[in-house]
Design a protein around this motif. Sequence first.
Motif, PDB file in Angstrom:
ATOM      1  N   ARG A 108      32.953 118.644   9.403  1.00  0.00           N
ATOM      2  CA  ARG A 108      31.603 118.710   9.948  1.00  0.00           C
ATOM      3  C   ARG A 108      31.269 120.145  10.329  1.00  0.00           C
ATOM      4  N   SER A 109      29.991 120.401  10.535  1.00  0.00           N
ATOM      5  CA  SER A 109      29.523 121.724  10.925  1.00  0.00           C
ATOM      6  C   SER A 109      28.376 121.597  11.909  1.00  0.00           C
ATOM      7  N   PRO A 110      28.255 122.550  12.843  1.00  0.00           N
ATOM      8  CA  PRO A 110      27.051 122.585  13.670  1.00  0.00           C
ATOM      9  C   PRO A 110      25.829 122.802  12.777  1.00  0.00           C
ATOM     10  N   LEU A 111      24.881 121.904  12.841  1.00  0.00           N
ATOM     11  CA  LEU A 111      23.667 121.993  12.037  1.00  0.00           C
ATOM     12  C   LEU A 111      22.521 121.362  12.808  1.00  0.00           C
ATOM     13  N   VAL A 112      21.385 122.006  12.800  1.00  0.00           N
ATOM     14  CA  VAL A 112      20.197 121.486  13.477  1.00  0.00           C
ATOM     15  C   VAL A 112      19.198 121.039  12.424  1.00  0.00           C
ATOM     16  N   LEU A 113      19.019 119.703  12.309  1.00  0.00           N
ATOM     17  CA  LEU A 113      18.088 119.120  11.347  1.00  0.00           C
ATOM     18  C   LEU A 113      17.259 118.050  12.043  1.00  0.00           C
ATOM     19  N   PRO A 114      16.004 117.882  11.669  1.00  0.00           N
ATOM     20  CA  PRO A 114      15.194 116.814  12.269  1.00  0.00           C
ATOM     21  C   PRO A 114      15.793 115.446  12.001  1.00  0.00           C
ATOM     22  N   VAL A 115      15.782 114.574  13.007  1.00  0.00           N
ATOM     23  CA  VAL A 115      16.339 113.241  12.873  1.00  0.00           C
ATOM     24  C   VAL A 115      15.448 112.239  13.596  1.00  0.00           C
ATOM     25  N   CYS A 116      15.402 111.017  13.080  1.00  0.00           N
ATOM     26  CA  CYS A 116      14.649 109.935  13.719  1.00  0.00           C
ATOM     27  C   CYS A 116      15.507 108.681  13.706  1.00  0.00           C
ATOM     28  N   VAL A 117      15.713 108.108  14.884  1.00  0.00           N
ATOM     29  CA  VAL A 117      16.507 106.893  15.042  1.00  0.00           C
ATOM     30  C   VAL A 117      15.564 105.762  15.428  1.00  0.00           C
ATOM     31  N   THR A 118      15.597 104.664  14.675  1.00  0.00           N
ATOM     32  CA  THR A 118      14.710 103.531  14.943  1.00  0.00           C
ATOM     33  C   THR A 118      15.459 102.451  15.713  1.00  0.00           C
ATOM     34  N   PRO A 120      14.901  98.781  18.411  1.00  0.00           N
ATOM     35  CA  PRO A 120      13.951  97.683  18.615  1.00  0.00           C
ATOM     36  C   PRO A 120      12.758  98.061  19.487  1.00  0.00           C
ATOM     37  N   GLY A 121      12.976  98.978  20.438  1.00  0.00           N
ATOM     38  CA  GLY A 121      11.877  99.349  21.329  1.00  0.00           C
ATOM     39  C   GLY A 121      11.029 100.507  20.863  1.00  0.00           C
ATOM     40  N   GLY A 122      11.366 101.088  19.722  1.00  0.00           N
ATOM     41  CA  GLY A 122      10.583 102.203  19.216  1.00  0.00           C
ATOM     42  C   GLY A 122      11.442 103.236  18.513  1.00  0.00           C
ATOM     43  N   LYS A 123      10.820 104.303  18.023  1.00  0.00           N
ATOM     44  CA  LYS A 123      11.515 105.360  17.308  1.00  0.00           C
ATOM     45  C   LYS A 123      11.788 106.531  18.248  1.00  0.00           C
ATOM     46  N   LEU A 124      12.997 107.080  18.161  1.00  0.00           N
ATOM     47  CA  LEU A 124      13.390 108.230  18.958  1.00  0.00           C
ATOM     48  C   LEU A 124      13.608 109.415  18.021  1.00  0.00           C
ATOM     49  N   THR A 125      12.892 110.491  18.262  1.00  0.00           N
ATOM     50  CA  THR A 125      13.015 111.677  17.417  1.00  0.00           C
ATOM     51  C   THR A 125      13.826 112.748  18.135  1.00  0.00           C
ATOM     52  N   GLY A 126      14.399 113.626  17.347  1.00  0.00           N
ATOM     53  CA  GLY A 126      15.186 114.716  17.921  1.00  0.00           C
ATOM     54  C   GLY A 126      15.767 115.570  16.816  1.00  0.00           C
ATOM     55  N   ALA A 127      16.982 116.080  17.039  1.00  0.00           N
ATOM     56  CA  ALA A 127      17.628 116.963  16.070  1.00  0.00           C
ATOM     57  C   ALA A 127      19.131 116.750  16.109  1.00  0.00           C
ATOM     58  N   THR A 128      19.767 116.987  14.958  1.00  0.00           N
ATOM     59  CA  THR A 128      21.217 116.895  14.906  1.00  0.00           C
ATOM     60  C   THR A 128      21.843 118.083  15.642  1.00  0.00           C
ATOM     61  N   LEU A 129      23.044 117.849  16.170  1.00  0.00           N
ATOM     62  CA  LEU A 129      23.855 118.908  16.768  1.00  0.00           C
ATOM     63  C   LEU A 129      24.943 119.346  15.799  1.00  0.00           C
ATOM     64  N   ASP A 130      25.534 118.378  15.129  1.00  0.00           N
ATOM     65  CA  ASP A 130      26.447 118.671  14.027  1.00  0.00           C
ATOM     66  C   ASP A 130      26.358 117.532  13.020  1.00  0.00           C
ATOM     67  N   LEU A 131      26.891 117.796  11.825  1.00  0.00           N
ATOM     68  CA  LEU A 131      26.681 116.857  10.725  1.00  0.00           C
ATOM     69  C   LEU A 131      27.888 116.861   9.793  1.00  0.00           C
ATOM     70  N   SER A 132      28.236 115.696   9.275  1.00  0.00           N
ATOM     71  CA  SER A 132      29.199 115.560   8.183  1.00  0.00           C
ATOM     72  C   SER A 132      28.722 114.413   7.318  1.00  0.00           C
ATOM     73  N   GLU A 133      29.383 114.214   6.183  1.00  0.00           N
ATOM     74  CA  GLU A 133      29.011 113.087   5.338  1.00  0.00           C
ATOM     75  C   GLU A 133      29.388 111.762   5.983  1.00  0.00           C
ATOM     76  N   GLY A 134      30.189 111.813   7.040  1.00  0.00           N
ATOM     77  CA  GLY A 134      30.586 110.598   7.731  1.00  0.00           C
ATOM     78  C   GLY A 134      29.700 110.216   8.896  1.00  0.00           C
ATOM     79  N   GLY A 135      28.889 111.160   9.398  1.00  0.00           N
ATOM     80  CA  GLY A 135      28.042 110.855  10.543  1.00  0.00           C
ATOM     81  C   GLY A 135      27.518 112.118  11.184  1.00  0.00           C
ATOM     82  N   CYS A 136      26.992 111.983  12.387  1.00  0.00           N
ATOM     83  CA  CYS A 136      26.434 113.146  13.067  1.00  0.00           C
ATOM     84  C   CYS A 136      26.407 112.910  14.570  1.00  0.00           C
ATOM     85  N   ARG A 137      26.269 114.015  15.289  1.00  0.00           N
ATOM     86  CA  ARG A 137      25.871 113.960  16.695  1.00  0.00           C
ATOM     87  C   ARG A 137      24.446 114.480  16.760  1.00  0.00           C
ATOM     88  N   CYS A 138      23.615 113.842  17.538  1.00  0.00           N
ATOM     89  CA  CYS A 138      22.228 114.283  17.642  1.00  0.00           C
ATOM     90  C   CYS A 138      21.732 114.119  19.070  1.00  0.00           C
TER      91      CYS A 138
END
Length: 216
Positions: A108-118, A120-138
């Motif tokens: 994984r690598s530190p990367l800042v990319l736009p992200v949206c998590v949906t 049941p109560g609504g959509k939460l927008t933000g940005a990734t902190l790090d990213l890999s093909e297996g997942g991310c922290r945001c």
Amino acid sequence: MTTAGSGSDLPETNTVVDLELAAHASPLVSWVRESSSEQLVLVAGQDDERRPVRPAANEALTVVWKGADGLRALPVEFLAVRLGGPEPLWEVRPTGPTVRAQRRDAVRSPLVLPVCVTLPGGKLTGATLDLSEGGCRCAVESRAGVRIEVGTVVPVALELGGELIRTEAEVVRTLPLAGERTQLSLRFIGLGERHEDRIRALVFAELRERRRRGLL
């Protein structure tokens, strides 16, 4: 995991690797300085805050890197710290064969990319902190009435190089942040091979650039 084929048993010099330690929930980022069947010499691993970490004597680690046809993992044990150069180095010794790593072991690598998590109560927008093909922290906005439960599978959308990548992800961990934000650790589910390849290429390009700029 299965045993890797010949030609991919060891990471090459200057390869970026992840180091997995039992005492750390997240892998450490490192680089290979010397590589042989008897010993690897690695740049001392750093945690998420870029702080150096020192394993205990004979502590078991796993070195994970990208081989020619996928991820590889090598079990090693920590031997010593080598000082006197521009950066502290770790000497480690292989303790078993190289195996094919699972996607959860992805570098994984530190990367800042736009992200949206949906949710049941609504959509939460933000940005990734790090990213890999297996997942991310945001880090996403916190919203009243929207609960984020560990173990929940949620739709996630990532903006990657002008393309919107949609997948499902399991919420592995949550952490409240300042400024009415929440940090999420997400594990991707069913991410297509093309998107895996794109993320992997971006991660390694970012790590090489950070190394060139002296940020790792």
